[in-house]
Write a protein that holds these residues in place. Sequence first.
Motif, short mmCIF file in Angstrom:
data_model
loop_
_atom_site.label_atom_id
_atom_site.label_comp_id
_atom_site.label_asym_id
_atom_site.label_seq_id
_atom_site.Cartn_x
_atom_site.Cartn_y
_atom_site.Cartn_z
N GLU A 88 0.81 -1.22 0.00
CA GLU A 88 0.00 0.00 0.00
C GLU A 88 0.84 1.27 0.00
N ILE A 89 2.05 1.18 0.52
CA ILE A 89 2.92 2.36 0.53
C ILE A 89 4.21 2.13 -0.25
N ASP A 90 4.23 1.06 -1.06
CA ASP A 90 5.38 0.77 -1.92
C ASP A 90 6.68 0.67 -1.12
N ARG A 91 6.63 -0.12 -0.05
CA ARG A 91 7.78 -0.29 0.84
C ARG A 91 8.17 -1.75 0.96
#
Length: 199
Positions: A88-91
Amino acid sequence: MIEVRPLTLEFNGVRLEPLAPHHADGLRAAAADGELWNLRVTSVPTPQDTERYVEAGLTMNNRQAFAVVDAASDTVIGTTSYHDIVPEIDRVEIGYTWYAKRVQRSHVNTSCKLMLLAHAFDTLGCAVVGLRTDCENFASQAAIARLGARRDGVLRHHALRRDGTVRDTVMFSILRAEWPQVRAGLQARLAHHAGAVAC
């Protein structure tokens, strides 16, 4: 939104392939080089726990584990992972990393990190890549800093060590905007390693 899938990466004589049960014997031999399981600040398995260690790497949520293989000899020399993946946060984070003693302080770790970071930023489109280590693992902290990662802070009383003590965890990260400079630094380091191929 990023999507981490199993894949094989190869560069500079080092291959990262999805961890599988057949890698257990190779990991056992790699850990025996230096009896790495005796290091208090790492998660290297004992010889009798290697199969269980591999199984944990295969079944843990939000983790893609790799065997690190010397491409010339087809010998397992360690392991590393993407973990704590948050699409969801590209981590993603890179961790669960250890190598046989004979390849430590060689081109191997730099090559692995270059492959994993390039895939994370250039292919997956990550916004940030995190790295973490035990507060008492000073060699690991120095190695992460040499990559060009920024130290974010310390999570106190964060995780259980194998010996039953509780560690503080030092957190680092690399942002997408910092990746070009980090990549250039890694390539320059590899150029100075004896025996490294051109980047």
